[in-house]
Design a protein around this motif. Structure first.
Motif, PDB file in Angstrom:
ATOM      1  N   ALA A 112      -1.843   1.152  -4.671  1.00 35.73           N
ATOM      2  CA  ALA A 112      -1.442  -0.112  -4.041  1.00 35.73           C
ATOM      3  C   ALA A 112      -1.237  -1.145  -5.139  1.00 35.73           C
ATOM      4  CB  ALA A 112      -2.521  -0.579  -3.075  1.00 35.73           C
ATOM      5  N   MET A 146      -6.383   3.341  -1.033  1.00 36.90           N
ATOM      6  CA  MET A 146      -5.388   2.879  -2.000  1.00 36.90           C
ATOM      7  C   MET A 146      -6.022   1.870  -2.960  1.00 36.90           C
ATOM      8  SD  MET A 146      -2.336   2.871   0.765  1.00 36.90           S
ATOM      9  CE  MET A 146      -3.402   2.356   2.092  1.00 36.90           C
ATOM     10  N   ASN A 165      -1.740   6.953   0.619  1.00 33.70           N
ATOM     11  CA  ASN A 165      -3.195   7.184   0.711  1.00 33.70           C
ATOM     12  C   ASN A 165      -3.536   8.655   0.928  1.00 33.70           C
ATOM     13  OD1 ASN A 165      -2.398   7.530   3.299  1.00 33.70           O
ATOM     14  ND2 ASN A 165      -3.734   5.968   4.207  1.00 33.70           N
ATOM     15  N   GLN A 191       0.881  -1.175   0.000  1.00 33.00           N
ATOM     16  CA  GLN A 191       0.000   0.000   0.000  1.00 33.00           C
ATOM     17  C   GLN A 191       0.912   1.216   0.000  1.00 33.00           C
ATOM     18  OE1 GLN A 191      -2.214  -1.084   3.536  1.00 33.00           O
ATOM     19  NE2 GLN A 191      -3.686  -2.271   2.334  1.00 33.00           N
ATOM     20  N   ASP A 211      -8.146  -0.009   0.976  1.00 30.59           N
ATOM     21  CA  ASP A 211      -7.367  -0.530  -0.150  1.00 30.59           C
ATOM     22  C   ASP A 211      -8.268  -1.478  -0.926  1.00 30.59           C
ATOM     23  OD1 ASP A 211      -5.632  -1.773  -1.872  1.00 30.59           O
ATOM     24  OD2 ASP A 211      -4.405  -2.721  -0.335  1.00 30.59           O
ATOM     25  N   VAL A 216      -7.313  -4.421   4.231  1.00 32.52           N
ATOM     26  CA  VAL A 216      -7.885  -3.919   2.964  1.00 32.52           C
ATOM     27  C   VAL A 216      -9.364  -3.611   3.199  1.00 32.52           C
ATOM     28  CG1 VAL A 216      -6.291  -5.223   1.495  1.00 32.52           C
ATOM     29  CG2 VAL A 216      -8.486  -6.241   2.103  1.00 32.52           C
TER      30      VAL A 216
END
Ligand code: NAD
Length: 411
Positions: free
Chosen positions: A101, A65, A60, A57, A137, A132
């Motif tokens: 990411a 991400m 952000n 990642q 993400d 995630v």
């Protein structure tokens, strides 16, 4: 030269041009989080196999991400790091509210059965679900993964974290996906290639195209460009190269791949090319749409195309890129050229969050608008600052991320 060296080199060149301080450059060059997981699964014959998975990642500052998940035997942490940073610059360049990411599993997916792939994917999600998610993400397809893998990811994530289809994009339309996602990267490559040809004063009818890679990206780029009256004279995949100076029948090639093992093996309605021959053809437009690092200092001298659109990530090593630049070859860089995929992934995520279905016409219109705007910014920046399209794209993307970091503040 590895993908990471290449990404770092382009970043440091752009950072120098932007006069970033060493501290900000170090912050932007490093990753927010890197995860490596061991993935033991039971194979169909009962034996135990252990794979390694990664998720990097990168940044952000501009939003959750976002990046693909790659299944390929050569996946490694450095490659994933490089690709994650490219995603950060790419999402900033097309101005969607995401960071960057990337993930991958070191596996040849063709050697696993469908059930083994499903077990592997679910194990990966079981290991990663805490880091995630729709606001953190969001994975998507990349080389070796598709809508089926994305469906398993959604299903497994929901088991741990509750229903939330926005946790992954590239899902089938019947399962919270968006129409036009599958074609989006290749279509975007086609849209941008036409814009570039137009700016260079070239007509599509007089453009012969060679495309390396006939997977998701290469196939849709070929279809789009043929409809736009370009002559797609050569395509290739792992089975070899296929060439017809009068123009290939793309529909017939697609049908052949669907009937067989997914490759073009056995297609005999044209000349066959060996090895790298496709890259050296006398064409107006070359589109590497397979793997990274295919144009190197060793083979760059044989490239005859005056225009290259990087559909794959990192297909040209920097030393070869420098030589192409000097020779006046115009290269549309990967972080712009293949941004159609992440753009439509963003629309899918928005659709999932709104619980409101988008139609194909709207998806295509918004994709066109987003790519036109990014292309225009890069073209203008490159002209104003007398720099390559690649440097312009990196500088624009990096500068947007830098501004977001500064505005957010660090405490
Ligand atoms: P894919 O797995 O669907 O297809 C890859 C194709 O490349 C296959 O036809 C394969 O046979 C061919 N290939 C592999 N090695 C080759 C070689 N040495 N010579 C010729 N052909 C070769 O993958 P894809 O999704 O089409 O992705 C292709 C590239 O585009 C990758 O670099 C990927 O990172 C990039 N990309 C994909 C997406 C996406 O939405 N799928 C988005 C952005 C970037």
């Amino acid at each position: 030269m590895q993908a990471l060296d290449s990404a770092q080199l382009y970043f440091s060149r752009a950072a120098a041009q932007l006069s970033l301080s060493d501290r900000v450059a170090a912050l932007l060059a490093g990753a927010h989080r890197e995860v490596r997981v061991q993935l033991p699964i039971e194979m169909d014959d009962g034996h135990l196999a252990t794979f390694t998975g990664y998720r990097v990642q990168h940044n952000n500052a501009r939003g959750p991400m976002k990046g693909g998940l790659r299944y390929h035997e050569e996946v490694n942490l450095d490659e994933v790091r490089a690709l994650a940073s490219l995603m950060t610059w790419k999402t900033a360049l097309v101005d969607i509210p995401y960071g960057g990411a990337k993930g991958g599993i070191a596996v040849d997916p063709h050697r696993l059965s469908r059930r083994e792939l499903e077990r592997l994917t679910r194990k990966f999600v079981a290991r990663l679900h805490e880091v995630v998610g729709p606001d953190t993400d969001i994975p998507a397809p990349d080389m070796g993964t598709d809508w089926r893998v994305m469906s398993w990811i959604m299903n497994e994530y929901n088991k741990f974290e509750g229903f939330n289809p926005a946790c992954v994009t590239g899902k089938p339309v019947e399962l919270f996906g968006i129409p036009g996602r599958e074609e989006a990267t290749g279509r975007g490559v086609g849209i941008l290639a036409l814009k570039l040809l137009d700016r260079l004063g070239r007509q599509s009818q007089k453009t012969r195209v060679a495309i390396q890679g006939f997977g998701n990206v290469g196939l849709h780029a070929a279809r789009f460009l043929q409809l736009a009256e370009c002559q797609v004279v050569a395509v290739s995949d792992l089975s070899g190269g296929y060439y017809d100076p009068k123009g290939l029948d793309i529909q017939a090639l697609v049908a052949h791949a669907h009937q067989g093992d997914g490759t073009l093996r056995g297609y005999s309605e044209c000349e066959l090319l060996a090895g790298e021959e496709l890259l050296h053809l006398d064409v107006e437009l070359l589109i590497p749409a397979a793997v990274g690092g295919v144009i190197t200092a060793e083979n760059v001298g044989k490239i005859r195309a005056p225009v290259i659109v990087e559909a794959a990530n990192g297909p040209i090593w920097p030393d070869a890129d420098d030589q192409l630049c000097e020779a006046g070859v115009v290269v549309l860089p990967d972080i712009l050229a293949n941004a159609g995929g992440v753009t439509v992934s963003y629309f899918e995520w928005v659709q999932n969050r709104q619980h409101y279905k988008w139609g194909l016409t709207r998806v295509r219109q918004e994709l066109d608008r987003a790519l036109a705007s990014a292309f225009e910014s890069v073209w203008q920046f490159s002209a104003k600052h007398k720099t390559s399209l690649r440097m312009a794209a990196y500088m624009l993307g990096i500068d947007r991320v830098k501004k977001a970091v500064e505005l957010g503040g660090i405490r």
